[in-house]
Design a protein around this motif. Sequence first.
Motif, PDB file in Angstrom:
ATOM      1  N   PRO A   2       0.807  -1.215   0.000  1.00 50.97           N
ATOM      2  CA  PRO A   2       0.000   0.000   0.000  1.00 50.97           C
ATOM      3  C   PRO A   2       0.847   1.276   0.000  1.00 50.97           C
ATOM      4  O   PRO A   2       1.986   1.286   0.450  1.00 50.97           O
ATOM      5  N   VAL A   3       0.244   2.338  -0.511  1.00 49.66           N
ATOM      6  CA  VAL A   3       0.857   3.660  -0.503  1.00 49.66           C
ATOM      7  C   VAL A   3       0.100   4.523   0.497  1.00 49.66           C
ATOM      8  O   VAL A   3      -1.132   4.521   0.522  1.00 49.66           O
ATOM      9  N   PHE A   4       0.841   5.254   1.320  1.00 47.38           N
ATOM     10  CA  PHE A   4       0.252   6.104   2.342  1.00 47.38           C
ATOM     11  C   PHE A   4       0.599   7.561   2.078  1.00 47.38           C
ATOM     12  O   PHE A   4       1.685   7.873   1.576  1.00 47.38           O
ATOM     13  N   HIS A  41       4.384   1.206   2.275  1.00 50.07           N
ATOM     14  CA  HIS A  41       4.613   0.623   3.598  1.00 50.07           C
ATOM     15  C   HIS A  41       3.799  -0.654   3.719  1.00 50.07           C
ATOM     16  O   HIS A  41       2.601  -0.657   3.437  1.00 50.07           O
ATOM     17  N   ASP A  42       4.468  -1.713   4.113  1.00 55.22           N
ATOM     18  CA  ASP A  42       3.799  -3.004   4.270  1.00 55.22           C
ATOM     19  C   ASP A  42       3.311  -3.136   5.711  1.00 55.22           C
ATOM     20  O   ASP A  42       3.921  -3.811   6.525  1.00 55.22           O
ATOM     21  N   GLY A  43       2.238  -2.458   6.021  1.00 55.47           N
ATOM     22  CA  GLY A  43       1.658  -2.455   7.352  1.00 55.47           C
ATOM     23  C   GLY A  43       0.469  -1.520   7.359  1.00 55.47           C
ATOM     24  O   GLY A  43       0.040  -1.027   6.317  1.00 55.47           O
ATOM     25  N   ASP A  47       0.593   1.451  12.243  1.00 54.31           N
ATOM     26  CA  ASP A  47       2.001   1.039  12.335  1.00 54.31           C
ATOM     27  C   ASP A  47       2.924   2.161  11.863  1.00 54.31           C
ATOM     28  O   ASP A  47       3.931   2.461  12.509  1.00 54.31           O
ATOM     29  N   LEU A  48       2.569   2.754  10.739  1.00 53.17           N
ATOM     30  CA  LEU A  48       3.398   3.823  10.181  1.00 53.17           C
ATOM     31  C   LEU A  48       3.376   5.051  11.089  1.00 53.17           C
ATOM     32  O   LEU A  48       4.411   5.655  11.362  1.00 53.17           O
ATOM     33  N   MET A  66      -4.045   5.686   4.092  1.00 54.46           N
ATOM     34  CA  MET A  66      -3.788   4.888   2.898  1.00 54.46           C
ATOM     35  C   MET A  66      -4.469   5.539   1.696  1.00 54.46           C
ATOM     36  O   MET A  66      -5.602   6.002   1.794  1.00 54.46           O
ATOM     37  N   ILE A  67      -3.767   5.565   0.587  1.00 52.92           N
ATOM     38  CA  ILE A  67      -4.320   6.094  -0.654  1.00 52.92           C
ATOM     39  C   ILE A  67      -4.897   4.921  -1.440  1.00 52.92           C
ATOM     40  O   ILE A  67      -4.215   3.920  -1.650  1.00 52.92           O
TER      41      ILE A  67
END
Length: 92
Positions: A2-4, A41-43, A47-48, A66-67
């Motif tokens: 995912p992209v944040f 980010h894989d979370g 988490d981020l 998350m986008i």
Amino acid sequence: MPVFLISFDLDRIGSNYTSLRKKLVGLNALQAQGSVWFARHDGSADDLRNHLQECPDHNDRLYVGMINVDWSAVNMGAPGRWLREQVVAPGD
């Protein structure tokens, strides 16, 4: 992965900004605008956020979200192209 979107508003720019910037660079995040970054980010967003939240002071603001595939922008240049390449519709 995912992209944040990460956005922050620091009350006073100083050493905490440097620490936050180092963490973002360590994540290979892309600075989209002044205090807006994109990061793969894989979370989860939590988490981020937890990874970044020790950097800002107690009165600073930090947003992580998350986008998804439904986003739109104007005049984003290279960050917009990067985002188009990274955020892919499920099944594509």
